[in-house]
Design a protein around this motif. Structure first.
Motif, mmCIF file in Angstrom:
data_model
loop_
_atom_site.group_PDB
_atom_site.id
_atom_site.type_symbol
_atom_site.label_atom_id
_atom_site.label_comp_id
_atom_site.label_asym_id
_atom_site.label_seq_id
_atom_site.Cartn_x
_atom_site.Cartn_y
_atom_site.Cartn_z
ATOM 1 N N GLN A 228 0.833 -1.195 0.000
ATOM 2 C CA GLN A 228 0.000 0.000 0.000
ATOM 3 C C GLN A 228 0.874 1.255 0.000
ATOM 4 N N VAL A 229 0.688 2.073 -1.027
ATOM 5 C CA VAL A 229 1.445 3.314 -1.164
ATOM 6 C C VAL A 229 0.586 4.444 -0.619
ATOM 7 N N LYS A 230 1.036 5.089 0.462
ATOM 8 C CA LYS A 230 0.215 6.136 1.067
ATOM 9 C C LYS A 230 1.067 7.098 1.884
ATOM 10 N N SER A 231 0.468 8.182 2.330
ATOM 11 C CA SER A 231 1.177 9.122 3.213
ATOM 12 C C SER A 231 1.406 8.464 4.563
ATOM 13 N N LEU A 232 2.642 8.507 5.025
ATOM 14 C CA LEU A 232 2.998 7.897 6.313
ATOM 15 C C LEU A 232 3.713 8.940 7.170
ATOM 16 N N TYR A 233 3.631 8.746 8.473
ATOM 17 C CA TYR A 233 4.196 9.723 9.414
ATOM 18 C C TYR A 233 5.070 9.005 10.443
ATOM 19 N N VAL A 234 5.668 9.785 11.331
ATOM 20 C CA VAL A 234 6.587 9.194 12.297
ATOM 21 C C VAL A 234 5.894 8.136 13.165
ATOM 22 N N ASP A 235 4.625 8.350 13.479
ATOM 23 C CA ASP A 235 3.915 7.360 14.294
ATOM 24 C C ASP A 235 3.762 6.020 13.585
ATOM 25 N N ASP A 236 3.593 6.076 12.266
ATOM 26 C CA ASP A 236 3.526 4.818 11.506
ATOM 27 C C ASP A 236 4.845 4.059 11.625
#
Lengths: 285, 285
Positions: A228-236
């Motif tokens: 899955q290609v998506k926006s990810l952040y530090v929490d991910d």
């Protein structure tokens, strides 16, 4: 006569130099590819070539890919057999010579530089036991028009890589100016969570890596997996079950340790291992 | 022997070339200055030098400014008297040769390229009657670590400048990815509103121009004016009483027409004219 590495050709001429008026030198006006040379061939050459052509199209640099491929083949043919077994090929294409200003010259003759360098001897335990990574303070800028391209404007990577000297840290993790997780300094990144695999969307920042594409389009489907290609952040990142990085030279490295306020340890996931095996198998054939 | 323009020296050697391993060529790893040459001198050299030194510091490039100044003086001394009266000097400093990757070499020997080019013959009515400008679609990326520096990563300017071919359009106006007004492709911008002067804050994007600094710190105070540096947006531009642009080569150009959905016309403000006069006077002395 056989060349010893490194051997570098400018427009097909070994040991030639470039003009100070070259727009690559003046403005970073060009693109590059870093490829593995293995058994006298470049694994995934079709993907490198595809990115090179598309990047040149996006920057409207009229690259003659057949000329480039001829120069590349000639250069490889001049190597010793030993050198062809394992080396690094760096291909740079610029908009060629131009005037002083930003305007694109009416007549563009691109400069093609092909360098073949000794293989990088990464410690084998990076592959088997995983690596230690840190965060980079330097942010990647958001720029949809340039995102994905492996262009020559690389000051952000240089500043990021200069943030650490500790040889036990193999890579730095980069975020964009909107605090989205994007990539490593010289790698793409994947997260595993509950058996699912995620990788950052690169439509606004980052380099769309050849190995990343190969994993998404070929290797993961072979393993029956969907990425899955998506926006990810530090929490991910922090909540991931496991993390791995990839590029064309080293393939896939698991992340074993992430230096945050304290060191966070991650296991080497069986999915990471199976992807490593499938890549090794695919590139050996 | 007198040189004819352009004359370009690499590390003090005229007509020398640069290595394809130069990090300027590989990554745009360096900075540059574009200066006016007038009566065998560079007006505002102290400001150019200051920016060059500070930019190199920010990128930790160990520039020997005295060596650069010696090379510059030697190059100028080889010109015909006619050429010294009016020309363009471009100075590029890179991190010099390096290996294949992003890591900064342990030992850095910067490359200094000094080119002297014929003067640009801008139409004199640009100065007196103002210019026509357009908006650029290409956005400037936000990057506090690189903002202000005149570094060699200039693909955004190249893509912006390539958006128009119409010779009647003298400049393009650029916004950053957060839609803040930043600068022209090769100029800084100022707005006049109710007798006050504003110019965009460049702490997150843009090039901190030498002429912009000269106007803010020296010329405006001479005229009894204070310039407000702040975040500006398209509405500030549209609601301005007058607009002017500046750079080190042409000084100040009023904006007469802005191509929006229709063409918006702006008057040439008496403040713009008085700044032009004060700059001409200051640089003649």
């Amino acid at each position: 006569m056989q060349h010893t590495l490194p051997v570098i050709a400018v427009n097909g001429v070994i040991d030639a130099q470039v003009s100070p008026l070259d727009r690559g030198f003046a403005y970073g006006d060009g693109v590059f590819e870093t490829c593995k040379l293995q058994n006298a061939k470049i694994p995934l050459w079709d993907l490198h070539k595809d990115r090179l052509i598309k990047s040149c199209e996006k920057l409207f640099i009229p690259i003659a890919i057949d000329v480039l491929e001829t120069q590349l083949a000639e250069l490889i043919s001049g190597l010793s057999i030993a050198d062809t077994q394992n080396a690094v090929v760096k291909i740079t294409v610029t908009r060629g010579q131009g005037g002083r200003g930003y305007s694109v010259p009416t007549l563009v003759t691109p400069t093609i530089v092909i360098g073949i360098f000794p293989a990088v001897n990464y410690p084998p335990h990076y592959f088997s036991d995983g690596i230690t990574v840190r965060y980079c303070k330097q942010r990647l800028s958001v720029n949809p028009g340039l995102a994905g391209l492996k262009h020559l404007n690389r000051l952000e990577q240089i500043l990021a890589r200069a943030e650490w000297n500790d040889g036990s840290i193999a890579e730095g993790i980069m975020f964009d100016t909107r605090e989205r997780l994007i990539e490593g300094v010289f790698s793409n990144i994947f997260l595993i969570k509950n058996g699912e695999i995620f990788t950052p969307d690169l439509s606004e920042a980052g380099v769309s890596g050849v190995m990343r594409r190969f994993i998404i389009e070929t290797i993961a489907p072979k393993a029956g997996l969907n990425i899955q290609v998506k926006s990810l952040y530090v929490d991910d990142l922090l909540n991931a079950d496991a993390i791995f990085l990839c590029n064309s030279l080293y393939g896939v490295w698991p992340v074993a340790n992430l230096i945050d306020e304290k060191v966070l340890s991650f296991p080497i996931h069986k999915i990471t291992c199976s992807l490593q095996d499938l890549i090794t198998e695919a590139l050996a054939s």
